[in-house]
Write a protein that holds these residues in place. Structure first.
Motif, PDB file in Angstrom:
ATOM      1  N   ALA A  44     -11.618   4.824  13.261  1.00 26.63           N
ATOM      2  CA  ALA A  44     -10.741   5.891  12.804  1.00 26.63           C
ATOM      3  C   ALA A  44      -9.890   5.492  11.614  1.00 26.63           C
ATOM      4  O   ALA A  44      -9.212   6.321  11.048  1.00 26.63           O
ATOM      5  CB  ALA A  44      -9.829   6.337  13.959  1.00 26.63           C
ATOM      6  N   TYR A  45      -9.932   4.235  11.224  1.00 31.46           N
ATOM      7  CA  TYR A  45      -9.070   3.813  10.128  1.00 31.46           C
ATOM      8  C   TYR A  45      -9.665   2.579   9.484  1.00 31.46           C
ATOM      9  O   TYR A  45     -10.593   1.966   9.983  1.00 31.46           O
ATOM     10  CB  TYR A  45      -7.653   3.530  10.642  1.00 31.46           C
ATOM     11  N   VAL A  46      -9.092   2.207   8.350  1.00 29.57           N
ATOM     12  CA  VAL A  46      -9.540   1.016   7.638  1.00 29.57           C
ATOM     13  C   VAL A  46      -9.326  -0.219   8.515  1.00 29.57           C
ATOM     14  O   VAL A  46      -8.310  -0.353   9.192  1.00 29.57           O
ATOM     15  CB  VAL A  46      -8.750   0.871   6.323  1.00 29.57           C
ATOM     16  N   ALA A  47     -10.298  -1.140   8.485  1.00 29.55           N
ATOM     17  CA  ALA A  47     -10.175  -2.373   9.262  1.00 29.55           C
ATOM     18  C   ALA A  47      -9.122  -3.270   8.617  1.00 29.55           C
ATOM     19  O   ALA A  47      -9.312  -3.777   7.515  1.00 29.55           O
ATOM     20  CB  ALA A  47     -11.518  -3.083   9.330  1.00 29.55           C
ATOM     21  N   CYS A  48      -8.011  -3.452   9.273  1.00 30.71           N
ATOM     22  CA  CYS A  48      -6.922  -4.281   8.769  1.00 30.71           C
ATOM     23  C   CYS A  48      -5.941  -4.495   9.901  1.00 30.71           C
ATOM     24  O   CYS A  48      -6.109  -3.966  11.003  1.00 30.71           O
ATOM     25  CB  CYS A  48      -6.240  -3.618   7.567  1.00 30.71           C
ATOM     26  N   ALA A  49      -4.890  -5.268   9.640  1.00 27.96           N
ATOM     27  CA  ALA A  49      -3.860  -5.477  10.656  1.00 27.96           C
ATOM     28  C   ALA A  49      -2.770  -4.420  10.573  1.00 27.96           C
ATOM     29  O   ALA A  49      -2.121  -4.113  11.574  1.00 27.96           O
ATOM     30  CB  ALA A  49      -3.250  -6.870  10.513  1.00 27.96           C
ATOM     31  N   ALA A  50      -2.552  -3.858   9.392  1.00 26.05           N
ATOM     32  CA  ALA A  50      -1.540  -2.823   9.211  1.00 26.05           C
ATOM     33  C   ALA A  50      -1.779  -2.096   7.902  1.00 26.05           C
ATOM     34  O   ALA A  50      -2.314  -2.680   6.952  1.00 26.05           O
ATOM     35  CB  ALA A  50      -0.133  -3.422   9.225  1.00 26.05           C
ATOM     36  N   ALA A  51      -1.395  -0.829   7.856  1.00 24.16           N
ATOM     37  CA  ALA A  51      -1.499  -0.040   6.628  1.00 24.16           C
ATOM     38  C   ALA A  51      -0.329   0.932   6.579  1.00 24.16           C
ATOM     39  O   ALA A  51       0.081   1.489   7.601  1.00 24.16           O
ATOM     40  CB  ALA A  51      -2.821   0.723   6.586  1.00 24.16           C
ATOM     41  N   GLY A  52       0.216   1.142   5.401  1.00 22.34           N
ATOM     42  CA  GLY A  52       1.327   2.061   5.226  1.00 22.34           C
ATOM     43  C   GLY A  52       1.956   1.839   3.871  1.00 22.34           C
ATOM     44  O   GLY A  52       1.446   1.061   3.051  1.00 22.34           O
ATOM     45  N   SER A  53       3.077   2.480   3.607  1.00 21.27           N
ATOM     46  CA  SER A  53       3.750   2.239   2.344  1.00 21.27           C
ATOM     47  C   SER A  53       4.502   0.923   2.417  1.00 21.27           C
ATOM     48  O   SER A  53       4.854   0.436   3.502  1.00 21.27           O
ATOM     49  CB  SER A  53       4.727   3.377   2.017  1.00 21.27           C
TER      50      SER A  53
ATOM     51  N   GLY B 112      10.752  -2.717  -6.990  1.00 20.01           N
ATOM     52  CA  GLY B 112      10.697  -1.257  -7.088  1.00 20.01           C
ATOM     53  C   GLY B 112       9.348  -0.671  -6.714  1.00 20.01           C
ATOM     54  O   GLY B 112       8.982   0.403  -7.200  1.00 20.01           O
ATOM     55  N   LEU B 113       8.601  -1.360  -5.827  1.00 19.62           N
ATOM     56  CA  LEU B 113       7.244  -0.932  -5.487  1.00 19.62           C
ATOM     57  C   LEU B 113       7.157  -0.380  -4.073  1.00 19.62           C
ATOM     58  O   LEU B 113       6.082  -0.364  -3.464  1.00 19.62           O
ATOM     59  CB  LEU B 113       6.280  -2.118  -5.637  1.00 19.62           C
ATOM     60  N   ALA B 114       8.268   0.123  -3.547  1.00 18.50           N
ATOM     61  CA  ALA B 114       8.319   0.561  -2.150  1.00 18.50           C
ATOM     62  C   ALA B 114       7.365   1.709  -1.852  1.00 18.50           C
ATOM     63  O   ALA B 114       6.949   1.893  -0.701  1.00 18.50           O
ATOM     64  CB  ALA B 114       9.748   0.957  -1.776  1.00 18.50           C
ATOM     65  N   ASP B 115       6.990   2.491  -2.860  1.00 18.16           N
ATOM     66  CA  ASP B 115       6.143   3.661  -2.613  1.00 18.16           C
ATOM     67  C   ASP B 115       4.651   3.369  -2.757  1.00 18.16           C
ATOM     68  O   ASP B 115       3.824   4.269  -2.540  1.00 18.16           O
ATOM     69  CB  ASP B 115       6.533   4.798  -3.564  1.00 18.16           C
ATOM     70  N   LEU B 116       4.285   2.149  -3.141  1.00 16.36           N
ATOM     71  CA  LEU B 116       2.864   1.811  -3.185  1.00 16.36           C
ATOM     72  C   LEU B 116       2.342   1.653  -1.764  1.00 16.36           C
ATOM     73  O   LEU B 116       3.077   1.343  -0.833  1.00 16.36           O
ATOM     74  CB  LEU B 116       2.636   0.515  -3.959  1.00 16.36           C
ATOM     75  N   ARG B 117       1.053   1.858  -1.594  1.00 18.26           N
ATOM     76  CA  ARG B 117       0.446   1.664  -0.281  1.00 18.26           C
ATOM     77  C   ARG B 117      -0.019   0.212  -0.173  1.00 18.26           C
ATOM     78  O   ARG B 117      -0.459  -0.391  -1.160  1.00 18.26           O
ATOM     79  CB  ARG B 117      -0.734   2.608  -0.079  1.00 18.26           C
ATOM     80  N   VAL B 118       0.069  -0.344   1.044  1.00 15.34           N
ATOM     81  CA  VAL B 118      -0.318  -1.728   1.253  1.00 15.34           C
ATOM     82  C   VAL B 118      -1.151  -1.847   2.527  1.00 15.34           C
ATOM     83  O   VAL B 118      -0.931  -1.125   3.510  1.00 15.34           O
ATOM     84  CB  VAL B 118       0.921  -2.652   1.336  1.00 15.34           C
ATOM     85  N   TYR B 119      -2.132  -2.741   2.471  1.00 15.76           N
ATOM     86  CA  TYR B 119      -2.964  -3.064   3.633  1.00 15.76           C
ATOM     87  C   TYR B 119      -2.812  -4.564   3.885  1.00 15.76           C
ATOM     88  O   TYR B 119      -3.011  -5.372   2.965  1.00 15.76           O
ATOM     89  CB  TYR B 119      -4.438  -2.736   3.370  1.00 15.76           C
TER      90      TYR B 119
END
Length: 671
Positions: A30-39, A91-98
């Motif tokens: 159901a989601y990308v294989a990773c440990a966490a994803a979000g902004s 100032g990169l708080a709005d980028l998405r990170v995996y």
């Protein structure tokens, strides 16, 4: 897929909805294989929360990466806060990170992957490699030695390889990607960072950030992280990225196909070609079209799935056919995310080494331990050396069973007489029974030819008779060069002469002598193998040699002392160490020298096993009856590695005398 945080009535922050909830194992599809994803901002607020780390560990496990050990968890707790402090300061708080982003097959995990966009709509991916190092010693342009003595890849080369994955595996219909990378050593000094950068001159666009850099002003820090011009990605762009079905590019396909085939004009012949055609045709009817989900009733076999077993002896061309099939699946059915899996770490290491100049090729060869998760991602799976998979409770390996019931097309190559350890193995009959129970079609193929040993099936048949039937004298059929050497000294001299003549030559032996690990700064290897022989005149001589090294060893001066054991059969210097079945199985070399140790002797017109003579911890506790079939299989492997020449010596005088009745003694000059 929502990633917004929410706050409950008590003011507690909930996790983004695509992170696993406590006590719930998420659907890994159901989601990308990773440990966490979000902004970045969302996760920055959570990285020091133990509950967040626990949820990341659960998602890591559910993504098929295994169970993170304590050292992995410590690295998360130590490095993630430093990274997210820097990202928010920039100032990169709005980028998405995996975090721990997994590539197809799970063979690689990126420490962190930042996703953003450019004003022209292109997506920006920034691969971040995190290290806790304070210092390291630079060995050469691609390797460094950590302070704990571990030799590892140069972090710039490592992150460049990860970045290359997205370049080589980007499908034509994927969004445009701007690929970037950075190394973050949050505990290191500026001097250490400068030294690492200087040792990787070909990657000037990959900065190495150290502790002082992370304290730089906002705009400068954003530039150091390669994000000075990056905007937050819109929801549609994030969805488009997460829906990409990564597959090898045409350039990679051509390279891998050539390398794996062995030569540009490689031709399959005889039953190899017949098997290739049959499997190719079965793939055409079994593998679903790109837009057709697996299991859909499309009128072919794609709704049920098919299993093909290919059985063949040593040198019958199993691995050559297996990699040729992988190449075909990549070219013709790339949408099926084909994969090549082998439980042989040595064979896998050689495939990775052969394709090391194309980092994207690594994703084609996931480890056998990730076979279950590979089957969840790949619809076309080639499994080589399947007989080496470990059984559980008397049944076939559960990872193998899972792959056979999940993959749309699974091609299994095996040789039931190459089982060399207790509690491993699988038979064609077992696979056929599983296929029937799962409602899958099964097709059994056989390879009977011989492409090793000068193409001499007569020699491989002679080996079969020697070990499993009624031994007969070797009469030199088909021109294969087999000889007996009176002692290991002449055996080694023959290897050295063959090497000097430009041939690949190796000595192998039964695992009958202890093996000690060499120190990393050693100038010599431990001479664990010691064999005393007596000449007809009564003169005794002692021959000593070293086993292959577990890891690549260099002297303090930087000279190569020994190759890694998994590459012993092909890398320079391997002829100076003795290999065993674990480093020889699945491989070949032109001149083979084999020492039959005291674990297998000829007594009363039959082979007798002596497990107490073995130094292999998994074998020495077996009874002689349990050990005998494994010992015979081990020496069958060792005796069938040479493509041009095989020389044999037995340490047991009675056994050696028996061999003199079957094999002519060769002159010392030709041993």
């Amino acid at each position: 897929m929502s990633t917004a945080n929410t706050t409950d009535a008590n003011g507690r922050t909930n996790l983004p909805s695509d992170l696993p909830s406590p006590g719930k194992e998420p659907d890994t599809q159901a989601y990308v294989a990773c440990a966490a994803a979000g902004s970045v901002g969302e996760i920055a607020a959570l990285v020091e929360d133990p509950a967040f780390i626990a949820r990341c560990a659960a998602r890591y496990r559910a993504s098929g990466f295994g169970v993170p050990d304590e050292s992995e968890l410590r690295s998360w707790r130590a490095s993630w806060p430093a990274l997210f402090t820097a990202l928010t300061r920039a100032g990169l708080a709005d980028l998405r990170v995996y975090l721990e982003y997994g590539t197809p097959g799970g063979s690689r995990r990126l420490d962190a992957l930042l996703l953003g966009a450019l004003p022209d709509g292109a997506l920006v991916l920034v691969v971040v490699e995190l290290k806790q190092w304070q210092t390291c010693r630079i060995l050469d342009g691609s390797r460094v030695m950590r302070s704990d003595g571990l030799v590892t890849s140069h972090p710039v080369h490592q992150v460049a390889a990860y970045r290359s994955f997205f370049q080589h595996w980007r499908p034509e219909d994927a969004p445009r990607l701007d690929l970037r990378a950075a190394v973050v050593l949050h505990n290191a000094t500026a001097e250490q960072g400068a030294a690492l950068s200087a040792a990787a001159p070909g990657f000037a666009d990959i900065p190495v950030l150290t502790a002082g850099d992370l304290a730089a002003p906002r705009d400068a820090l954003a530039g150091m992280l390669r994000c000075e011009d990056v905007l937050p990605a819109e929801a549609g762009q994030v969805a488009a990225f997460e829906k990409i079905r990564w597959s090898p590019s045409a350039g990679l396909l051509d390279h891998v196909g050539t390398v794996l085939a062995g030569q540009p004009a490689f031709a399959l012949v005889g039953d190899q070609q017949d098997a290739f055609v049959r499997i190719r045709d079965k793939a055409a009817s079994t593998l679903p079209l790109p837009d057709l989900p697996y299991g859909a009733p499309d009128g072919g076999e794609a709704g049920r799935g098919a299993i093909i077993t290919v059985r063949g002896g040593p040198g019958s061309g199993k691995s050559a056919l297996a990699v040729r099939l992988l190449s075909h699946f990549m070219h013709t059915h790339g949408h099926s995310s084909p994969a090549f899996v082998t439980p042989s770490g040595t064979l896998r290491a050689h495939l990775l080494d052969a394709t090391r100049d194309h980092p994207g090729a690594r994703e084609l060869f996931p480890g056998a331990s990730s076979l279950r998760s590979t089957a969840q991602r790949s619809r076309a799976i080639v499994i080589d050396e399947a007989q080496r998979m470990k059984r559980t409770g008397g049944r076939m390996a559960p990872e193998l069973a899972a792959a056979l019931t999940q993959g749309a097309l699974v091609v299994v190559f095996l040789d039931e007489r190459q089982v060399i350890r207790p509690h491993e193995g699988v038979t064609v009959e077992e696979i056929a029974a599983l296929a029937a129970a799962a409602g899958r079609t099964h097709h059994a193929l056989e390879l009977t030819g011989s492409f090793r040993c000068q193409g001499s099936k007569a020699y491989t048949d002679w080996v079969e008779a020697l070990l499993y039937g009624n031994p007969v004298p070797w009469t030199g059929q088909a021109g294969y060069d087999l000889g007996l050497c009176p002692d290991p000294h002449t055996l080694q001299e023959g290897v050295e002469r063959a090497t000097a003549a430009g041939m690949s030559a190796r000595i192998t032996a039964g695992f009958c002598w202890r093996w000690t690990s060499a120190k990393r700064n050693a100038r010599t290897l431990p001479l664990d193998i010691s064999i005393t022989t007596t000449s007809p005149t009564g003169t005794s001589r002692v021959w000593q040699a070293a086993w292959n090294a577990s890891a690549e060893l260099t002297t303090p001066d930087g000279d190569t002392l020994a190759p890694n054991s998994t590459l012993w059969a092909s890398h320079t210097g391997g002829h100076q160490q003795v290999g065993c079945v674990y480093t020889a199985q699945g491989l070949e070399y032109q001149h083979s020298a084999v020492i039959i140790g005291p674990d297998l002797t000829w007594r009363d017109n039959q082979w007798t096993a002596h497990p107490d003579e073995s130094q292999d911890g998994t074998l020495k506790t077996l009874t002689p009856q349990e050990y005998l079939p494994l010992a015979l299989n081990i020496y069958r492997v060792l005796l069938t590695r040479g493509t041009h020449t095989t020389r044999v010596h037995s340490t047991d005088p009675e056994t050696h005398h028996h061999l003199t009745t079957l094999i002519h003694h060769t002159r010392p000059a030709t041993c």
